[in-house]
Design an enzyme around this catalytic site. Structure first.
Site, short mmCIF file in Angstrom:
data_model
loop_
_atom_site.label_atom_id
_atom_site.label_comp_id
_atom_site.label_asym_id
_atom_site.label_seq_id
_atom_site.Cartn_x
_atom_site.Cartn_y
_atom_site.Cartn_z
N SER A 47 1.04 -1.37 -0.17
CA SER A 47 0.11 0.07 -0.12
C SER A 47 0.97 1.41 0.02
CB SER A 47 -0.86 0.06 1.16
OG SER A 47 -0.48 0.22 2.51
N HIS A 48 2.31 1.13 0.31
CA HIS A 48 3.03 2.20 -0.13
C HIS A 48 4.34 2.03 -0.59
CE1 HIS A 48 0.09 3.55 3.04
NE2 HIS A 48 0.58 4.66 2.86
N ALA A 123 4.82 5.73 4.37
CA ALA A 123 4.60 4.93 5.44
C ALA A 123 5.60 5.55 6.46
CB ALA A 123 5.04 3.42 5.23
N ASP A 178 3.87 0.32 12.99
CA ASP A 178 3.45 1.31 12.19
C ASP A 178 1.95 1.02 11.61
OD1 ASP A 178 2.95 3.50 10.75
OD2 ASP A 178 4.50 2.66 8.98
N ALA A 180 -1.98 2.91 10.61
CA ALA A 180 -3.29 3.83 10.59
C ALA A 180 -3.98 3.86 11.62
CB ALA A 180 -3.89 3.41 9.03
N GLU A 188 -5.07 0.69 1.20
CA GLU A 188 -5.65 -0.62 1.23
C GLU A 188 -6.80 -0.71 0.66
OE1 GLU A 188 -4.27 -3.32 2.13
OE2 GLU A 188 -2.37 -2.80 3.06
P1 NDP Z 1 -1.23 -2.94 9.21
O1 NDP Z 1 -2.69 -3.06 9.84
O2 NDP Z 1 -1.16 -3.59 7.56
O3 NDP Z 1 -0.18 -3.32 10.03
C1 NDP Z 1 0.23 -2.57 11.08
C2 NDP Z 1 1.37 -3.05 11.91
O4 NDP Z 1 0.97 -4.13 12.65
C3 NDP Z 1 2.66 -3.54 11.04
O5 NDP Z 1 3.68 -2.86 11.84
C4 NDP Z 1 2.52 -4.96 11.20
O6 NDP Z 1 3.82 -5.68 11.09
C5 NDP Z 1 1.90 -5.17 12.47
N1 NDP Z 1 1.15 -6.57 12.36
C6 NDP Z 1 0.08 -6.95 11.61
N2 NDP Z 1 -0.28 -8.15 11.95
C7 NDP Z 1 0.37 -8.61 13.02
C8 NDP Z 1 0.23 -9.59 13.84
N3 NDP Z 1 -0.45 -10.79 13.70
N4 NDP Z 1 1.14 -9.74 15.10
C9 NDP Z 1 1.96 -8.67 15.34
N5 NDP Z 1 2.13 -7.54 14.72
C10 NDP Z 1 1.21 -7.73 13.40
O7 NDP Z 1 -1.14 -1.28 8.78
P2 NDP Z 1 -2.12 -0.31 8.13
O8 NDP Z 1 -2.61 -0.85 6.98
O9 NDP Z 1 -2.89 0.19 9.29
O10 NDP Z 1 -0.83 0.82 7.71
C11 NDP Z 1 -0.09 0.42 6.71
C12 NDP Z 1 0.70 1.58 6.32
O11 NDP Z 1 -0.03 2.65 5.79
C13 NDP Z 1 1.62 2.16 7.45
O12 NDP Z 1 2.87 1.85 7.19
C14 NDP Z 1 1.24 3.66 7.66
O13 NDP Z 1 2.44 4.45 7.93
C15 NDP Z 1 0.62 3.82 6.43
N6 NDP Z 1 -0.03 5.04 6.34
C16 NDP Z 1 0.39 6.15 5.88
C17 NDP Z 1 -0.46 7.33 6.21
C18 NDP Z 1 0.02 8.62 5.92
O14 NDP Z 1 -0.67 9.71 5.76
N7 NDP Z 1 1.13 8.93 5.33
C19 NDP Z 1 -1.83 7.19 6.20
C20 NDP Z 1 -2.20 5.95 6.96
C21 NDP Z 1 -1.41 4.83 6.77
P3 NDP Z 1 4.28 -6.40 9.63
O15 NDP Z 1 4.34 -5.23 8.75
O16 NDP Z 1 5.28 -7.05 10.02
O17 NDP Z 1 3.05 -7.33 9.16
O1 PYC Z 2 -3.01 4.90 3.26
O2 PYC Z 2 -4.28 6.14 4.31
C1 PYC Z 2 -3.32 6.15 3.63
C2 PYC Z 2 -2.58 7.22 3.07
C3 PYC Z 2 -2.89 8.56 3.37
C4 PYC Z 2 -1.98 9.21 2.94
C5 PYC Z 2 -0.88 8.43 2.70
N1 PYC Z 2 -1.19 7.06 2.86
#
Ligand code: NDP
Ligand code: PYC
Length: 343
Positions: A47-48, A123, A178, A180, A188
């Protein structure tokens, strides 16, 4: 016709940097943007990863990011370091501010890096992981644009507001999470829309506030915070600390400024760094080795640490290359050939 292929991180970084340079980003912006995108692709954070390139192009085409921005570092003798991103992407601003943040956190025990006036698509784990690699614990957070309803509401207000944390570990990858603060990142939902698949239940409501599993209806309606009132409150905290407190835009203000959620939002970011040794110094305990007891206890129950999947994906990519599908290769070639005309 492109074929699927395997590339090294260095090769993909060169390709992505060249795309950004072709469309007019200066070297200060293009390198850090490419590095964070390739890190996402290498670590199987789709997703990133390279999927974000199109959004970067679209944001530039709509004039909502400055391709020639040169971030400016402001340091005084306090624990607060500020980087003015100059309406460029946050990534160059972070790379400029991180060494000063680390130096100040080691000296004072804790320090904060405030990034103002940045455009943000990435991310946050690459940032906290970089600080943990310097021996620090770190947190990073930022607003986004209004797309998430508060618990009990049904209209977009918060951003997907990511929150990342890292803790250093001797001789191995740091502990990093890390995510959301919405049930899922907006990226996603976009990936489900492109794949033509339904969303899991509980991710979003439609414009009438009714639960939906249709990605289009979710993007038009509102996403939901994770963990009900708990995620809603953490998301509010991020609006306060990384929006209001640092004198930058909150998610509703970022949406007002942009007028769309189809491109990368403009706002600020807050990164905090702590020296674990300095905090425990008068207690005669080694905080890093005590932390290991906790990690062992987690793994000992059969649970996994966050980022374990990501680090395994990284090891695989380093061993066999990053696997790109034929469609992904074709899109990279189109961007490289046509630049902004590709979108
Ligand atoms: P996820 O729900 O996919 O995962 C989040 C975290 O939880 C990761 O560190 C992941 O590790 C961990 N994790 C997942 N499953 C397990 C498990 N069973 N046990 C332990 N740890 C677990 O993340 P999101 O979809 O919420 O976010 C994805 C990305 O989007 C992030 O990197 C975030 O920074 C980015 N984002 C950026 C935004 C922006 O404005 N710039 C806005 C929103 C999100 P692992 O990776 O090893 O699975
Ligand atoms: O995946 O929610 C997201 C997001 C917003 C801005 C960058 N990533």
């Amino acid at each position: 016709m492109s074929a699927a292929k395997s590339v090294t991180s260095a090769e993909l970084t060169e390709t992505v940097t060249a795309i950004f340079r072709k469309i007019g980003f200066n070297a200060t912006q293009a390198g850090p943007m490419a590095r964070v995108i390739v890190a996402g692709e290498r670590d199987a954070c789709k997703s990133h990863g390279i999927y974000r390139i199109e959004g970067c192009l679209r944001t530039l085409k709509m004039g909502k990011v400055r391709p020639d921005a040169q971030p400016v570092l402001h340091v005084d003798d306090s624990a607060i370091i500020r980087v003015d991103a100059g309406f460029g992407y946050a990534n160059a601003a972070f790379e400029l501010g991180a060494p000063a943040l680390a130096e100040r956190a080691k000296k004072l025990g804790l320090a904060a890096l405030l990034i103002n006036d940045c455009t943000h698509f990435s991310a946050l784990w690459p940032e906290v992981e970089a600080l943990a690699d310097m021996g620090l614990s770190a947190m990073a957070m930022c607003p986004s644009y209004a797309s998430v309803a508060p618990v009990g509401g049904s209209k977009p207000l918060f951003g997907t507001n990511p929150f990342a944390f890292a803790w250093p570990r001797a001789g191995q990858h740091p502990y990093v999470f890390d995510f959301a603060t919405s049930v899922a990142a907006r990226g996603e939902i976009e990936l489900h829309r492109r794949a033509g698949t339904r969303l899991p239940e509980g991710w979003a409501v439609d414009v009438d506030g009714k639960p939906t599993t249709d990605p289009d209806a979710a993007l038009a309606g509102a996403m939901l915070p994770f963990g009900g009132h708990k995620g809603s409150a953490i998301s509010t905290m991020i609006e306060l600390l990384a929006g209001v407190m640092i004198g930058d835009l909150t998610s509703p203000e970022a949406l007002d400024y942009l007028g769309t959620t189809s491109i990368a939002p403009r706002h600020g970011e807050l990164i905090l760094a702590f020296s674990p040794e300095r905090f425990a110094a008068t207690r005669g305990a080694n905080s890093l080795s005590r932390a290991e007891n906790l990690f062992e206890a987690i793994i000992g129950q059969g649970a996994r640490l966050p980022s374990q999947r990501r680090f395994a994906a990284r090891a695989q990519s380093e061993a066999t290359g990053i696997q790109l599908t034929a469609d992904e290769c074709a899109q990279l070639e189109r961007f490289a050939r046509l630049g902004l005309d590709a979108i």
